[in-house]
Write a protein that holds these residues in place. Structure first.
Motif, short mmCIF file in Angstrom:
data_model
loop_
_atom_site.label_atom_id
_atom_site.label_comp_id
_atom_site.label_asym_id
_atom_site.label_seq_id
_atom_site.Cartn_x
_atom_site.Cartn_y
_atom_site.Cartn_z
N GLU A 69 1.01 -0.99 0.15
CA GLU A 69 0.05 0.00 0.11
C GLU A 69 0.82 1.13 -0.13
N ASP A 70 0.63 2.12 -0.68
CA ASP A 70 1.58 3.39 -0.87
C ASP A 70 0.91 4.66 -0.68
N ASP A 71 1.53 5.34 0.16
CA ASP A 71 1.22 6.74 0.82
C ASP A 71 1.40 7.66 -0.59
N ASP A 72 0.42 8.45 -1.20
CA ASP A 72 0.45 9.26 -2.10
C ASP A 72 1.80 10.16 -2.08
N ASP A 73 2.11 10.74 -1.19
CA ASP A 73 3.25 11.56 -1.08
C ASP A 73 4.39 11.20 -1.27
N ILE A 74 4.61 9.81 -0.66
CA ILE A 74 5.95 8.94 -1.11
C ILE A 74 6.03 8.62 -2.46
N ALA A 115 7.17 11.82 -4.21
CA ALA A 115 8.65 12.23 -3.97
C ALA A 115 9.48 11.15 -4.92
N ALA A 116 8.83 9.89 -4.91
CA ALA A 116 9.90 8.98 -5.57
C ALA A 116 9.92 9.55 -7.21
N ALA A 117 8.89 9.99 -7.69
CA ALA A 117 8.99 10.34 -8.99
C ALA A 117 9.76 11.63 -9.13
N TYR A 150 12.35 13.57 2.78
CA TYR A 150 12.47 12.34 2.28
C TYR A 150 13.82 11.95 2.03
N ASP A 151 14.43 10.70 2.71
CA ASP A 151 15.88 10.06 2.41
C ASP A 151 15.69 9.22 1.55
N VAL A 152 16.22 9.42 0.15
CA VAL A 152 15.88 8.63 -1.02
C VAL A 152 17.26 8.09 -1.66
N GLU A 153 17.19 7.15 -2.14
CA GLU A 153 18.24 6.36 -2.89
C GLU A 153 17.77 6.08 -4.39
N THR A 182 14.37 4.08 -3.84
CA THR A 182 14.06 3.89 -2.27
C THR A 182 13.52 4.87 -1.67
N ALA A 183 12.41 5.03 -0.91
CA ALA A 183 12.05 6.00 -0.16
C ALA A 183 11.21 5.36 1.09
N HIS A 184 11.50 5.65 2.23
CA HIS A 184 10.83 5.16 3.50
C HIS A 184 10.65 3.86 3.36
N GLY A 185 11.87 3.14 3.10
CA GLY A 185 11.84 1.83 2.92
C GLY A 185 11.13 0.83 2.09
#
Lengths: 504, 168
Positions: free
Chosen positions: A453-458, A461-463, B54-57, B68-71
């Motif tokens: 399940e993914d949090d919209d904000d994360i 942020a990944a994008a 966000y601590d990202v890789e 990778t973000a928040h595990g």
């Protein structure tokens, strides 16, 4: 007295044992295969000896090479950890014959408990409850009806020679019996060329609850409470906790006594675990005894405050248990999540490779037993377990919330892991209620893949992270290109200088 | 520079540019207060998006980005919006839809090939069963489509990343 311990294992459990030895002031010798020459356990030990090629059958399973390594290192004892040679009675004998201390149970106990039918007979002598059932060739169903009535429906018909669910039938009422036996028997005959079937009481949503015991060579044996390990996938435990949300004081006491009896029935010495199946009415049945240290031992350590590995070493030295049954107090609640290099969104497919970046959670109530560090490789040859994350809380709910917090702090990049899967389970209402069974994963997550399940904000942020990375990369490349163009002056200058014949 | 980024069925238009020394950021036309600190390792960075941390890789893999973000690990398809527009005009579909190579996630042995060339498959359907780490694993189709080519046979051993099936 033991002075140096050789650890016949790798990964997190080798490190766990090294830590216990160092706390006791003992030196350690580790062994490693070719692919593990740079592994974390090799960095943590005092001494390390190579024992062969990467495949475990040519290294960690080679008892002869391990004993040779022990001699070479001057170790006077061997701790097998779990897996590999831990439940190999032949290896235990080799160790003792070589004049070394075996930090484990007597080989006879390993052998007896390793044979499932012999184990069942052995514990029954001391009235430890087993799953009711019997095995015989059933040519006339009517002749066994009385015996089945005694067990009570539902029952499970299993192929005597079988496995993998073939020849297996659940029978809910007497009128289904005849056709079910026929079907199971013919299925078994075609699959295993053996039509014999076995009848056992069927426990609809069983829970896996086990008791940790410690037994010394002076006849003292105590139980250290239970662990519930019902969250499993394909019989592999994924999450364990202590105490069990099901057990009450009465059940704990009864199971503890049964476990001590089971251990006594085989002359057990050292740390061991007696596994039971339990139903929601708190009936429990002996399943098997694991004659070694368990993967999930830390949850017991967290709620009892006892270091099981140090106890194992003291017992192997011949010391008497310093603890009595009354000293054992269960305090708070502990949970363990097994962090594996597997991809839960793709049928838990093993994931191998290099851990590019790594950061462990910490803070109050968190314990990490890890076999890896940044830069470690996860090889294809061994178990995919890379770390065990445990949390302790005053209550079960606090331990769960702490686990969620710790999981979100944990950062492992380079291989897929089960971290996200564990977060999903920690949030699941049935898990939070303590409504567990060994069918939990199948029941609540259906198929073999578990969507995160993914949090919209994360997700957003990944994008952004991907775009920023590409953006900076393209700028960096542009700068490098410009740098190269600029340096041509130097190239020309140098070649001119060479032409002039002045090297300096 | 403007990107189109896609993951988990979502699409973001993201504009990144230098404003002096700082990086300015817009997500779907909305300006975001952005701070970015890169570690010694260029794959690792700390981002503050409207002060959310966000601590990202990040790394590249087969034309995609692994973040990778928040595990959690995410697979992101990101490309220049202009390329994306050309694709749309030419009717080539999105970058995400074009993933057609099913690769071995680890070294192992092909136990069974479940689909043959020309067969229709739907997303999530098994294509090949591989054995690795003493376990059988089913490799599934990443999307609906048709099997264009099967590059392996039963009992063949394959390396990590080797293409097993190509979808059309």
């Amino acid at each position: 007295m033991i002075k140096k311990v050789l650890i016949a294992n790798r990964g997190e459990i080798a490190i766990r044992i090294i830590r216990a030895c160092h706390e006791l002031g003992l030196r350690t010798a580790a062994v490693f295969s070719d692919v593990d020459s740079n592994a974390f356990h090799v960095r943590m030990t005092d001494q390390a000896i190579g024992i062969g090629p990467s495949s475990s059958s040519e290294s960690y399973l080679r008892g002869d090479r391990i004993i040779e390594a022990a001699k070479k290192s001057g170790a006077d004892a061997i701790h097998p950890g779990y897996g590999f040679l831990a439940e190999n009675a032949g290896f235990a004998r080799m160790v003792m014959d070589a004049g070394l201390v075996w930090i484990g149970p007597p080989p006879e106990a390993i052998e007896l408990m390793g044979d499932k039918l012999a184990a069942r007979r052995s514990v029954q002598k001391l009235n430890v409850p087993v799953v009711p059932g019997f095995q015989k060739e059933i040519d006339d169903v009517n002749r066994v009806r009385d015996e089945i009535d005694k067990i009570g429906y539902p029952i499970l018909i299993k192929a005597a020679a079988g496995g993998g669910g073939k020849g297996m039938r659940i029978v809910k009422s007497p009128d289904e019996l005849e056709s079910a036996v026929k079907a199971a028997s013919s299925e078994a005959k075609s699959a295993f060329a053996d039509g014999r079937v076995y009848i056992e009481k069927y426990i609809p949503s069983p829970r896996h609850i086990e008791i940790q015991i410690l037994s010394d060579s002076h006849g003292n044996c105590i139980s250290l409470g239970e662990r519930e390990c019902s969250i499993q996938r394909r019989h592999q435990k994924l999450i364990e906790e202590a105490p069990s949300p099901l057990a009450d004081e009465t059940m704990r006491e009864k199971m503890g006594k049964a476990a001590v009896d089971a251990a006594r029935s085989c002359g057990y010495v050292n740390a061991g675990t007696v596994e039971f199946l339990a139903d929601n009415d708190r009936n429990f049945y002996f399943l098997e005894m694991n004659t070694r240290l368990q993967v999930e031992h830390p949850v017991t350590e967290l709620v009892t405050g006892i270091d099981l590995v140090k106890e194992q070493i003291r017992i192997a030295e011949g010391a008497e248990l310093s603890l009595r049954q009354n000293d054992i107090q269960i305090r708070g609640h502990a949970i363990e999540c097994r962090v594996c290099a597997e991809d839960p969104s793709n049928s838990f497919m093993p994931s191998t490779g290099q851990i590019r970046s790594y950061r462990e959670p910490s803070g109050p109530g968190v314990r990490v037993d890890s076999g890896v560090i940044e830069g470690s490789r996860v090889p294809i040859y061994y178990d995919p377990l890379i770390a065990k994350l445990c949390t302790w809380g005053g209550t079960r709910l606090e331990a769960i919330e702490r686990m969620k917090r710790a999981l979100s702090e944990y950062c492992i990049c380079g291989v897929s892991t089960t971290l996200g899967f564990h977060e999903t389970v920690m949030d699941h209402p049935a898990f939070r209620r303590g409504d567990l069974s060994t069918h939990f994963i199948e029941e609540h997550f259906g198929g073999s893949s578990i969507p995160a399940e993914d949090d919209d904000d994360i997700v957003e942020a990944a994008a952004v992270a991907a775009c920023i990375f590409d953006f900076l990369d393209s700028k960096r490349l542009a700068t490098v290109a410009m740098g190269a163009a600029g340096s041509r002056w130097k190239t020309v200058g140098r070649s001119e200088a060479l032409k002039r014949g002045s090297g300096k | 520079m403007t990107y189109v980024a896609r993951l988990l069925g979502r699409e973001y238009v993201i504009t990144v540019d230098y404003i002096g020394e700082r990086i300015g950021l817009e997500i779907n036309g909305r300006p975001i207060e952005f701070k970015h600190t890169q570690g010694r390792n260029r794959h690792r960075c700390l981002m503050l998006l409207d002060s959310n941390s966000y601590d990202v890789e990040v790394s590249r893999q087969n034309g995609r980005f692994l973040v990778t973000a928040h595990g959690r690990e995410f697979e992101v398809f990101a490309e220049d919006q202009r390329l994306d527009t050309i694709r749309k005009v030419a009717g080539l579909g999105y970058a995400t839809d074009q993933q057609s190579d099913v690769r071995a996630p680890m070294p192992g042995l092909v136990v069974r090939v479940l689909k043959q060339t020309g067969e229709r498959v739907s997303k999530g359907e098994g294509l090949v069963i591989m054995e690795a780490m003493k376990m059988e694993n089913e490799l599934k189709s990443p999307r609906d489509g048709e099997v264009g080519e099967v590059l392996v046979t039963t009992r063949q051993s394959v390396e990590k990343g080797e293409c097993l099936v190509r979808l059309k």
